[in-house]
Design a protein around this motif. Sequence first.
Motif, PDB file in Angstrom:
ATOM      1  N   TRP A  30       0.447   1.591 -11.884  1.00  0.00           N
ATOM      2  CA  TRP A  30       0.105   2.494 -10.780  1.00  0.00           C
ATOM      3  C   TRP A  30       0.437   3.957 -11.063  1.00  0.00           C
ATOM      4  O   TRP A  30       0.117   4.840 -10.247  1.00  0.00           O
ATOM      5  CB  TRP A  30       0.845   2.059  -9.507  1.00  0.00           C
ATOM      6  CG  TRP A  30       0.312   0.776  -8.946  1.00  0.00           C
ATOM      7  CD1 TRP A  30       0.645  -0.480  -9.325  1.00  0.00           C
ATOM      8  CD2 TRP A  30      -0.659   0.626  -7.915  1.00  0.00           C
ATOM      9  NE1 TRP A  30      -0.049  -1.418  -8.604  1.00  0.00           N
ATOM     10  CE2 TRP A  30      -0.863  -0.755  -7.717  1.00  0.00           C
ATOM     11  CE3 TRP A  30      -1.383   1.519  -7.118  1.00  0.00           C
ATOM     12  CZ2 TRP A  30      -1.751  -1.270  -6.781  1.00  0.00           C
ATOM     13  CZ3 TRP A  30      -2.264   1.009  -6.178  1.00  0.00           C
ATOM     14  CH2 TRP A  30      -2.444  -0.367  -6.020  1.00  0.00           C
ATOM     15  N   PRO A  85       6.063  -1.257  -4.464  1.00  0.00           N
ATOM     16  CA  PRO A  85       5.036  -0.204  -4.432  1.00  0.00           C
ATOM     17  C   PRO A  85       3.637  -0.710  -4.110  1.00  0.00           C
ATOM     18  O   PRO A  85       2.746   0.099  -3.818  1.00  0.00           O
ATOM     19  CB  PRO A  85       5.093   0.380  -5.851  1.00  0.00           C
ATOM     20  CG  PRO A  85       5.632  -0.727  -6.698  1.00  0.00           C
ATOM     21  CD  PRO A  85       6.580  -1.482  -5.838  1.00  0.00           C
ATOM     22  N   VAL A  86       3.421  -2.035  -4.158  1.00  0.00           N
ATOM     23  CA  VAL A  86       2.082  -2.569  -3.878  1.00  0.00           C
ATOM     24  C   VAL A  86       1.962  -3.084  -2.442  1.00  0.00           C
ATOM     25  O   VAL A  86       0.927  -3.642  -2.066  1.00  0.00           O
ATOM     26  CB  VAL A  86       1.699  -3.687  -4.883  1.00  0.00           C
ATOM     27  CG1 VAL A  86       1.573  -3.124  -6.277  1.00  0.00           C
ATOM     28  CG2 VAL A  86       2.719  -4.824  -4.856  1.00  0.00           C
ATOM     29  N   ASN A  87       3.015  -2.890  -1.640  1.00  0.00           N
ATOM     30  CA  ASN A  87       2.962  -3.313  -0.234  1.00  0.00           C
ATOM     31  C   ASN A  87       2.283  -2.208   0.578  1.00  0.00           C
ATOM     32  O   ASN A  87       2.923  -1.433   1.285  1.00  0.00           O
ATOM     33  CB  ASN A  87       4.391  -3.583   0.271  1.00  0.00           C
ATOM     34  CG  ASN A  87       4.402  -4.270   1.629  1.00  0.00           C
ATOM     35  OD1 ASN A  87       3.368  -4.392   2.288  1.00  0.00           O
ATOM     36  ND2 ASN A  87       5.579  -4.699   2.057  1.00  0.00           N
ATOM     37  N   LEU A  88       0.968  -2.140   0.463  1.00  0.00           N
ATOM     38  CA  LEU A  88       0.216  -1.000   0.998  1.00  0.00           C
ATOM     39  C   LEU A  88       0.279  -0.916   2.516  1.00  0.00           C
ATOM     40  O   LEU A  88       0.371   0.180   3.085  1.00  0.00           O
ATOM     41  CB  LEU A  88      -1.244  -1.083   0.534  1.00  0.00           C
ATOM     42  CG  LEU A  88      -1.432  -1.114  -0.997  1.00  0.00           C
ATOM     43  CD1 LEU A  88      -2.910  -1.217  -1.344  1.00  0.00           C
ATOM     44  CD2 LEU A  88      -0.825   0.116  -1.650  1.00  0.00           C
ATOM     45  N   ALA A  89       0.259  -2.065   3.211  1.00  0.00           N
ATOM     46  CA  ALA A  89       0.294  -2.047   4.681  1.00  0.00           C
ATOM     47  C   ALA A  89       1.598  -1.435   5.182  1.00  0.00           C
ATOM     48  O   ALA A  89       1.613  -0.610   6.094  1.00  0.00           O
ATOM     49  CB  ALA A  89       0.127  -3.463   5.226  1.00  0.00           C
ATOM     50  N   LEU A 116       3.538   0.618   3.530  1.00  0.00           N
ATOM     51  CA  LEU A 116       3.563   2.043   3.174  1.00  0.00           C
ATOM     52  C   LEU A 116       2.795   2.882   4.188  1.00  0.00           C
ATOM     53  O   LEU A 116       3.198   4.007   4.515  1.00  0.00           O
ATOM     54  CB  LEU A 116       2.988   2.242   1.763  1.00  0.00           C
ATOM     55  CG  LEU A 116       3.801   1.617   0.615  1.00  0.00           C
ATOM     56  CD1 LEU A 116       3.095   1.810  -0.711  1.00  0.00           C
ATOM     57  CD2 LEU A 116       5.203   2.224   0.553  1.00  0.00           C
ATOM     58  N   ASP A 117       1.702   2.343   4.714  1.00  0.00           N
ATOM     59  CA  ASP A 117       0.964   3.044   5.765  1.00  0.00           C
ATOM     60  C   ASP A 117       1.826   3.209   7.021  1.00  0.00           C
ATOM     61  O   ASP A 117       1.808   4.258   7.673  1.00  0.00           O
ATOM     62  CB  ASP A 117      -0.316   2.276   6.114  1.00  0.00           C
ATOM     63  CG  ASP A 117      -1.386   2.433   5.039  1.00  0.00           C
ATOM     64  OD1 ASP A 117      -1.304   3.427   4.279  1.00  0.00           O
ATOM     65  OD2 ASP A 117      -2.284   1.579   4.954  1.00  0.00           O
ATOM     66  N   ARG A 126       4.276   5.984   6.482  1.00  0.00           N
ATOM     67  CA  ARG A 126       3.626   7.300   6.604  1.00  0.00           C
ATOM     68  C   ARG A 126       3.532   7.714   8.065  1.00  0.00           C
ATOM     69  O   ARG A 126       3.768   8.871   8.421  1.00  0.00           O
ATOM     70  CB  ARG A 126       2.223   7.253   5.987  1.00  0.00           C
ATOM     71  CG  ARG A 126       2.189   7.282   4.477  1.00  0.00           C
ATOM     72  CD  ARG A 126       0.779   7.484   3.941  1.00  0.00           C
ATOM     73  NE  ARG A 126       0.744   7.229   2.507  1.00  0.00           N
ATOM     74  CZ  ARG A 126       0.438   6.061   1.957  1.00  0.00           C
ATOM     75  NH1 ARG A 126       0.120   5.030   2.735  1.00  0.00           N
ATOM     76  NH2 ARG A 126       0.432   5.923   0.649  1.00  0.00           N
TER      77      ARG A 126
END
Length: 566
Positions: free
Chosen positions: A61, A109-113, A115-116, A119
């Motif tokens: 990434w 770092p791949v836990n995108l939900a 991370l949103d 934010r």
Amino acid sequence: MIQEKRALIGEIFIEKKVLSSDKLAEALALQCEEGGLIGEVLIRLKYLTEETLLKGLCVQWGFPYLQKLNIDEIDPALTKEIPLSFAKRHLFLPIKRIGETIRCATSRPVNLAALDDFRLLLKAPIELIVVPASEIMQQLNQIYELARDSPEEAISDFSGTSLSDLAEELAEPEDLLDTADDAPMIQLVNSIFFQAAQQRASDIHFEPFEREIKIRFRVDGVLYNILSPPKRLQSALISRVKVMAGMNIAEKRLPQDGRISLRIGGREIDIRVSDVPIAHGERLVLRLLEKTEQSLNLDDIGLSKEHLVSMNKLIKLAHGIVLVTGPTGSGKTTTLYSALNRINAPDKNIITIEDPIEYQLNGIGQIQVNSKIGLTFASGLRSILRQDPDVIMVGEIRDVETAGIAIHASLTGHLVFSTLHTNDAAGAVTRLLDMGIEPFLVSSSVVAVIAQRLVRKICPECRTAYRPGAEECQKLGLDLNEEYSFFKASGCSHCLKTGFKGRFGIYEILLLDDELRNMILSKLDSTLIKAKAVSKGMLSLRGDGALRVVAGLTTTDEVLRVTQEE
């Protein structure tokens, strides 16, 4: 613009030669069956370490990787925006603001939900660095600990609110660091528990007096005054602890026992609570047992090389009794647990009977004494003998009945471990004789007696060397013709200004041979038995302690404090 295609994580590991194609194929097949991320599957199969996986994700990434974080660079104001439980669950820590962006650490770092969500909580774009999960947890706990009130601050928050109502609040926090908005009394008790865990306390004492209530911690075997809340808080404070321990808060005339299980900053702590009525109220003593950090390894409890060799021989015997002696709190149970851990194997049936069971040992059957229903050491031991055991541990030999059954068990082919309260190893033999056990039974069943004490370990950060005088060396029984370098410590932040950090055991191991067995048969005094054993090479408690002073591990005063004069 066409986005460059990222390499698959498995291909990255194969290219870096940290994973074979066969192992990757096995992990992918398991992933198809059970689901989950391929990295987690590879770690579960022990084909990758967490560090290797995270470094591979950084390559995939394009994130930077850091092994350690500097707490001084972390902005506490940013951590207030994130609930602790949410940050722990997703292993996420905001570090500092750089322009419009917030730099954040994560080990997912791949836990995108998630991370949103972060934010949205931080109301800013985030820039990621990848850090191991253990480092994230450690920094999270430290940051949130710094934000907690001390017990003194919690006391100052009290107003005219009904304390008894607050004390009976039943809501239990999952983690004490998560309870910033709870009622003041709950905050006070939680702060006391947190400070006790932080200072490595083994016990907390709540002691009511005529005009105040004292709270003391036992750290490394020594009691320290910590706090003196106003007398008006006594009832609510004691009630709150009793509620947490599942005790009857209405009963104030009879002794009670209870238990509390807590998580403090990610550490699992089991607390045994004892309540007795005294002249000025109820006195509580809480024993803290940390499940996650207890070392049950024979190599780590303080045995010298010679003593370790003797112990390894004793625990491999087919039959006989090995007794461990010493006062309450001298580490006898830890020694026995460490011995059982060393010999614990699928081909051995190990059963214990204890009061109480202090730590759960995997693969070992542990029985809790319950005198209310007639389950005593003696009755439990009889039942154990019908369970086809190879090794038996009896928590304590308290009476002639238990001693008799333990001796019978050893004579019929079992290895038996137990404890006795005596001052030295030789005293255990005469204690059994005084109980009424026949000398020939003692001499034929007991193979060794181990006496032990715990001494405080001198703090390595603030210790300084000095030359001892002849009188000091004489007290330790050292050769006055030799020159020694001893150490003392002035106290620093690492040892909470005490000069000591941690404890270890000093030991006296009495191995019974034919000559000593004949002395037992003749009912000779324990001092004569000890003198004969020392002449044969046995190192006394004070002698073992003196060697640790010479090695720079402890001080003369510590050894003299826990050992009697030879």
